[in-house]
Design an enzyme around this catalytic site. Sequence first.
Site, PDB file in Angstrom:
ATOM      1  N   LYS A  32       0.833  -1.136  -0.018  1.00 23.67           N
ATOM      2  CA  LYS A  32      -0.086  -0.090  -0.096  1.00 23.67           C
ATOM      3  C   LYS A  32       0.879   1.238   0.067  1.00 23.67           C
ATOM      4  O   LYS A  32       0.588   2.396  -0.661  1.00 23.67           O
ATOM      5  CB  LYS A  32      -0.951   0.002   1.227  1.00 23.67           C
ATOM      6  CG  LYS A  32      -2.037  -1.112   1.252  1.00 23.67           C
ATOM      7  CD  LYS A  32      -2.675  -1.449   2.435  1.00 23.67           C
ATOM      8  CE  LYS A  32      -3.709  -2.600   2.153  1.00 23.67           C
ATOM      9  NZ  LYS A  32      -4.284  -2.915   3.403  1.00 23.67           N
ATOM     10  N   GLN A  76      -4.403  -1.720   9.771  1.00 23.98           N
ATOM     11  CA  GLN A  76      -4.414  -2.885   9.187  1.00 23.98           C
ATOM     12  C   GLN A  76      -5.070  -4.042  10.166  1.00 23.98           C
ATOM     13  O   GLN A  76      -4.707  -4.089  11.339  1.00 23.98           O
ATOM     14  CB  GLN A  76      -3.007  -3.233   8.745  1.00 23.98           C
ATOM     15  CG  GLN A  76      -2.796  -4.537   8.145  1.00 23.98           C
ATOM     16  CD  GLN A  76      -3.487  -4.523   6.607  1.00 23.98           C
ATOM     17  OE1 GLN A  76      -3.242  -3.793   5.860  1.00 23.98           O
ATOM     18  NE2 GLN A  76      -3.969  -5.696   6.092  1.00 23.98           N
ATOM     19  N   ASP A  99     -10.977   2.650   4.432  1.00 18.68           N
ATOM     20  CA  ASP A  99     -11.133   1.229   4.316  1.00 18.68           C
ATOM     21  C   ASP A  99     -12.500   0.933   4.395  1.00 18.68           C
ATOM     22  O   ASP A  99     -13.015  -0.012   3.988  1.00 18.68           O
ATOM     23  CB  ASP A  99     -10.504   0.568   5.425  1.00 18.68           C
ATOM     24  CG  ASP A  99      -9.568  -0.393   5.089  1.00 18.68           C
ATOM     25  OD1 ASP A  99      -9.536  -0.833   3.803  1.00 18.68           O
ATOM     26  OD2 ASP A  99      -8.610  -0.876   5.728  1.00 18.68           O
TER      27      ASP A  99
END
Length: 263
Positions: A32, A76, A99
């Site tokens: 990412k 994450q 997200d």
Amino acid sequence: MAELVAERGVVPGLATVLVGEDPASEIYVRRKGEACREVGMASFHHPLPADASADEVRALLARLNADPTVHGVLLQLPLPPPLDGDAMTATIDPAKDVDGLTPVNAGLLARGRPGLVPCTPAGVMELLRAAGTELTGARAVVLGRSSLVGRPLAALLLAADATVVHCHSRTRDLPAACREGEVLIAAAGRPRLVTRDMVAEGATVIDVGINRTDEGLVGDVDFEAVRERAGAITPVPGGVGPVTIAMLLANTVEAARAQTPPG
Ligand code: NAP
């Protein structure tokens, strides 16, 4: 993004937070960051030790929420126990939730209203769009009901006017349910769960699964057998994964634009 940089002087910035040293998560977070830098976006990585407390994680997320150079915050998952991933995610500012996993953005999606959409489901929709798959009225089978993939994907397909059949581990006669799909999306996390006999002739098959096996990375679909039957099919690796990262970058640009209105 060029317009954001040229006219508003804003470089979209993504902050990633990784708690602990899970090897797969380390790879995802590194990719990412690399993707951000490749397209000229800013990326800020914040590793925390596996024994970080909930207060430490919350404090870091609060700092990133308040940082004007950070437009997107990505925590994450999964978090090492006893940390609660849902509870920590909920403290991310919904405007920076690239997200799409905070209760606010999940709620907007469930209501069919605009918001930041989870990257993997958004990537699946982008693949279907790019393949020219007709969704209006089509029967779309989703295999898996996680908050990360299955649920938001079903909401997106419904919003696209598909007739959604939502399967999970308690579904009776899974092969028959899957065979109904003109579109079949597998997100169960079970290596090669979807076999040839579970796929309708000519169906569009999207394989979200990423499973580490002794034979390497495999998807949820038995690719070699199913490809002969499917009209279109995505491989693993190389299918949904890269598009997911592209969607993360797109969400970060969208978040940066919303946070920095012109003038
Ligand atoms: P998850 O949280 O474990 O959810 C799996 C879902 O599949 C659950 O809803 C489960 O049903 C269902 N399921 C499990 N076994 C099943 C079976 N035998 N028959 C029918 N349904 C079954 O997983 P996830 O986070 O959604 O991820 C799914 C897969 O996608 C994983 O392989 C993951 O690595 C991959 N993934 C890929 C990307 C990408 O960028 N490509 C991103 C995220 C995830 P119940 O709810 O009944 O337990």
